[in-house]
Design a protein around this motif. Structure first.
Motif, mmCIF file in Angstrom:
data_model
loop_
_atom_site.group_PDB
_atom_site.id
_atom_site.type_symbol
_atom_site.label_atom_id
_atom_site.label_comp_id
_atom_site.label_asym_id
_atom_site.label_seq_id
_atom_site.Cartn_x
_atom_site.Cartn_y
_atom_site.Cartn_z
ATOM 1 N N ASP A 192 0.829 -1.210 0.000
ATOM 2 C CA ASP A 192 0.000 0.000 0.000
ATOM 3 C C ASP A 192 0.864 1.260 0.000
ATOM 4 N N ASP A 193 1.931 1.236 0.772
ATOM 5 C CA ASP A 193 2.792 2.411 0.891
ATOM 6 C C ASP A 193 3.486 2.725 -0.428
ATOM 7 N N ALA A 194 3.969 1.701 -1.105
ATOM 8 C CA ALA A 194 4.660 1.923 -2.378
ATOM 9 C C ALA A 194 3.718 2.524 -3.413
ATOM 10 N N VAL A 195 2.492 2.024 -3.464
ATOM 11 C CA VAL A 195 1.506 2.563 -4.405
ATOM 12 C C VAL A 195 1.224 4.030 -4.101
ATOM 13 N N ALA A 196 1.105 4.360 -2.817
ATOM 14 C CA ALA A 196 0.788 5.736 -2.429
ATOM 15 C C ALA A 196 1.950 6.692 -2.682
ATOM 16 N N ALA A 197 3.178 6.237 -2.429
ATOM 17 C CA ALA A 197 4.339 7.132 -2.506
ATOM 18 C C ALA A 197 4.870 7.312 -3.920
ATOM 19 N N ALA A 198 4.723 6.307 -4.767
ATOM 20 C CA ALA A 198 5.372 6.305 -6.085
ATOM 21 C C ALA A 198 5.133 7.571 -6.908
ATOM 22 N N GLY A 231 -14.881 10.708 11.163
ATOM 23 C CA GLY A 231 -14.063 9.658 11.746
ATOM 24 C C GLY A 231 -13.621 8.599 10.762
ATOM 25 N N ALA A 232 -13.883 8.816 9.474
ATOM 26 C CA ALA A 232 -13.445 7.862 8.452
ATOM 27 C C ALA A 232 -11.969 8.099 8.132
ATOM 28 N N THR A 233 -11.262 7.022 7.842
ATOM 29 C CA THR A 233 -9.829 7.108 7.568
ATOM 30 C C THR A 233 -9.577 7.667 6.174
ATOM 31 N N LEU A 234 -8.775 8.720 6.107
ATOM 32 C CA LEU A 234 -8.359 9.290 4.828
ATOM 33 C C LEU A 234 -7.045 8.690 4.360
ATOM 34 N N VAL A 235 -6.125 8.466 5.285
ATOM 35 C CA VAL A 235 -4.844 7.856 4.946
ATOM 36 C C VAL A 235 -4.205 7.333 6.223
ATOM 37 N N THR A 236 -3.496 6.225 6.097
ATOM 38 C CA THR A 236 -2.624 5.748 7.165
ATOM 39 C C THR A 236 -1.205 5.706 6.611
ATOM 40 N N ALA A 237 -0.239 5.923 7.467
ATOM 41 C CA ALA A 237 1.152 5.945 7.013
ATOM 42 C C ALA A 237 2.062 5.560 8.158
ATOM 43 N N TRP A 238 3.187 4.971 7.790
ATOM 44 C CA TRP A 238 4.182 4.545 8.775
ATOM 45 C C TRP A 238 5.509 5.219 8.470
#
Length: 460
Positions: free
Chosen positions: A111-117, A429-436
């Motif tokens: 998920d992170d790679a798709v979001a960051a690319a 309260g719905a999630t827009l994005v999560t990130a680590w």
């Protein structure tokens, strides 16, 4: 709960002796000293010049790793712009204590790679859990491919594995050939042995002149080093893959969105980004909810020495790039962390939880203060705006553990186990994005600005 975790021992001890705490702190300060790092880089360059070698960058590719898929796309442009050669290594993924949550990391990485690319100008289609058979075949094709062909093949092979595209592997096998299992195993063993000898454990890693660079997110450090050495094929005044900025504008929320910030008091990455997170929330007008968790070692997650050393040295390098104070360090693991957490109920009641954690992190990671000492905790509490008389009465009491465990469970629910981690919520309260990771705060800021822009457009 804190009480259910057991001492790990070895490199992962959660309650070191006073002597061991002092020795560890001295060692990590030496490891992360910028002067020492610069001197090591200068020695590496001197040795290169003496031997007449070129600028050789070693790259460790893991075919089922989403970050390797992104990193492989960068190699062609790097070769075109910098006077370097790439020495390729095929490696398996991390294992054992270097992979604390094997079920969570692959999903998070995809998920992170798709979001960051897109923010790095890279391509990343939707990714899926890879088939073991496809991975093994891709490794055979990789090991049969001459180095000159790997610039194109590595990305294509990783993409085929991570999208479960057997037809693409058929095409690549016809183009590059396919080795035997024994040849593949030999190449994997060779790559892993080289990586281990250089004291690392992960895929998507670049190694140059004694220093490690993780994936596209750390290439700007490598690029700056090569530019300083004038190792260029063409003039350059910027990096190909700069760190994306953390945007705080132009739009501002009116307190409708909430940023959950999962943090621990012994995380170097938390320490270097903590105050920046607080500033982002304040300047963007969003609500900030700090959700502390126990450090991984203190909740039963062991760590290797190589991993610990890399994390601390990388954090120091990142802090310098961000211009935030970092070092000297005095290890707060164990009892100091628990004692500070015991003050959280008081701090929250006084509206000073954010300030207390900031004060503790600054003392441990930027001022080198010994947090085992009560006078240090007094300074930390008072700087956060707490009465020491009230704090002293609360110090060491239980009652904070269940809240931290609830925070850990909430973090695990979005496939994250380490800190810092972020979850941005809308007004419902719905999630827009999560990130680590501290190096994804910019992504949170981008999603925030995009959401505000879309809301403004709907209102107009």
């Amino acid at each position: 709960m804190a009480g259910k975790f057991t001492e790990q021992g070895g490199a992962a001890t959660m309650d070191p002796s006073l002597l061991r705490r002092w020795v560890t702190s001295r060692l990590l300060n030496r490891l992360t000293d910028p002067g020492r790092r610069n001197a090591a880089a200068a020695r590496a360059e001197q040795q290169r010049l003496q031997t007449g070698a070129g600028h050789i960058v070693e790259y460790f590719h893991q075919l089922d790793d989403p970050y390797s898929l992104l990193a492989a796309q960068c190699i062609g442009p790097l070769l075109a712009h910098y006077d370097i050669s790439i020495r390729w290594h095929l490696v398996p993924g991390p294992s054992g204590a270097n992979l604390p949550e094997p079920e969570l990391l692959p999903a998070l990485a995809r998920d992170d790679a798709v979001a960051a690319a897109p923010f790095y100008g890279l391509q990343c289609p939707p990714l899926f859990a890879p088939s073991a058979a496809l991975l093994q075949r891709a490794q055979r094709i990789f090991s049969a491919t001459p180095e000159a062909g790997l610039v194109e093949a590595a990305e294509a092979l990783s993409s085929a594995v991570l999208t479960n595209n057997a037809d693409a592997l058929d095409v690549l096998a016809r183009r590059h050939g396919e080795s035997s299992d024994a040849e593949r195993d030999a190449m994997l063993a060779s790559g892993e042995a080289r990586r281990t000898a250089l004291h690392h454990y992960s895929g998507a890693m670049f190694y140059y002149g004694g220093e490690w660079y993780w994936g596209v997110d750390r290439l700007y450090h490598l690029e700056q080093r090569l530019q300083a050495l004038d190792a260029l094929r063409r003039p350059m005044n910027a990096c190909l893959y700069p760190r994306p900025p953390i945007r705080t504008g132009p739009r501002r929320d009116k307190g409708t969105m909430t940023l959950e910030f999962y943090a621990s008091l012994r995380s170097p990455y938390t320490a270097l980004i903590y105050d920046t997170v607080v500033s982002l929330a304040r300047e963007s007008g969003i609500n900030l909810v700090v959700r502390p968790v126990l450090p991984m070692v203190m909740r039963g997650v062991s760590a290797t020495r190589d991993k610990g050393f890399y994390i601390f040295s990388d954090a120091a390098r990142e802090a310098a790039a961000l211009g935030v104070p970092y070092g000297p360090f005095y290890d707060p693991i164990g009892e100091p962390v628990r004692r500070c957490y015991s003050l959280l109920p008081l701090a929250e009641a006084k509206g000073k939880k954010v300030e207390l954690m900031s004060s503790f992190l600054r003392a441990a990671f930027a001022e080198g203060r010994n947090t085992t000492r009560k006078r240090t905790l007094k300074r930390i509490a008072q700087r956060a705006g707490l009465s020491w008389r009230e704090a002293k009465a609360q110090l060491g009491k239980s009652g904070w553990e269940s809240a931290l465990e609830a925070n850990r469970e909430a973090m695990y629910a979005f496939n994250c186990w380490g800190v810092p981690a972020f979850r941005l919520l809308d007004s419902n309260g719905a999630t827009l994005v999560t990130a680590w990771g501290q190096d994804r705060l910019w992504l949170v800021a981008e999603v925030l600005q995009k959401t505000l822009a879309e809301a403004a457009q709907q209102e107009s």
